[in-house]
Scaffold this motif. Structure first.
Motif, PDB file in Angstrom:
ATOM      1  N   UNK A  80       0.829  -1.209   0.000  1.00 57.03           N
ATOM      2  CA  UNK A  80       0.000   0.000   0.000  1.00 57.03           C
ATOM      3  C   UNK A  80       0.862   1.258   0.000  1.00 57.03           C
ATOM      4  N   UNK A  81       1.946   1.236   0.759  1.00 54.25           N
ATOM      5  CA  UNK A  81       2.879   2.365   0.761  1.00 54.25           C
ATOM      6  C   UNK A  81       3.488   2.512  -0.630  1.00 54.25           C
ATOM      7  N   UNK A  82       3.847   1.392  -1.244  1.00 54.70           N
ATOM      8  CA  UNK A  82       4.414   1.409  -2.587  1.00 54.70           C
ATOM      9  C   UNK A  82       3.483   2.030  -3.609  1.00 54.70           C
ATOM     10  N   UNK A  83       2.209   1.746  -3.497  1.00 52.70           N
ATOM     11  CA  UNK A  83       1.235   2.334  -4.421  1.00 52.70           C
ATOM     12  C   UNK A  83       1.207   3.851  -4.290  1.00 52.70           C
ATOM     13  N   UNK A  84       1.314   4.350  -3.060  1.00 48.39           N
ATOM     14  CA  UNK A  84       1.280   5.796  -2.819  1.00 48.39           C
ATOM     15  C   UNK A  84       2.545   6.476  -3.339  1.00 48.39           C
ATOM     16  N   UNK A  85       3.698   5.849  -3.128  1.00 45.83           N
ATOM     17  CA  UNK A  85       4.963   6.498  -3.513  1.00 45.83           C
ATOM     18  C   UNK A  85       5.381   6.188  -4.950  1.00 45.83           C
ATOM     19  N   UNK A 122      10.670  -7.622  -7.016  1.00 46.92           N
ATOM     20  CA  UNK A 122      12.010  -7.033  -6.940  1.00 46.92           C
ATOM     21  C   UNK A 122      11.960  -5.518  -6.757  1.00 46.92           C
ATOM     22  N   UNK A 123      10.865  -4.885  -7.148  1.00 47.64           N
ATOM     23  CA  UNK A 123      10.708  -3.443  -6.968  1.00 47.64           C
ATOM     24  C   UNK A 123      10.149  -3.130  -5.579  1.00 47.64           C
ATOM     25  N   UNK A 124       9.363  -4.043  -5.027  1.00 48.60           N
ATOM     26  CA  UNK A 124       8.724  -3.828  -3.739  1.00 48.60           C
ATOM     27  C   UNK A 124       9.650  -4.135  -2.564  1.00 48.60           C
ATOM     28  N   UNK A 125      10.542  -5.088  -2.713  1.00 46.86           N
ATOM     29  CA  UNK A 125      11.408  -5.501  -1.612  1.00 46.86           C
ATOM     30  C   UNK A 125      12.309  -4.383  -1.071  1.00 46.86           C
ATOM     31  N   UNK A 126      12.900  -3.529  -1.908  1.00 45.10           N
ATOM     32  CA  UNK A 126      13.691  -2.429  -1.343  1.00 45.10           C
ATOM     33  C   UNK A 126      12.855  -1.489  -0.469  1.00 45.10           C
TER      34      UNK A 126
END
Length: 71
Positions: free
Chosen positions: A28-33, A41-45
């Motif tokens: 959910x944080x990833x969707x916002x940023x 591989x993009x979400x893990x960092x």
């Protein structure tokens, strides 16, 4: 810690967790940023950055893996 003393990407992560209505998953944080959350591989960092913050006491990591602000 002053939020503006952090790098810009960390500031965006903090803002996303603070603005959430409740505890949030890294996805959910990833969707916002603007992270491509469908690619692990993009979400893990991002998840790693959230865990680093939680290890330092902000935000709080809940047992179910979600993150929330400390109050």
């Amino acid at each position: 810690m002053e939020g503006n003393a952090l790098p810009w990407d960390y500031q965006r992560i903090i803002a996303a967790v603070r603005q959430a209505a409740g505890p949030v998953m890294a996805r959910e944080v990833g969707e916002v940023v603007g992270v491509e959350v469908s690619v692990k591989a993009k979400l893990e960092p991002l998840r790693s950055k959230l865990i680093k913050f939680a290890d330092r006491g902000w935000p709080r990591k809940l047992p179910d893996g979600r993150f929330t602000t400390r109050r």
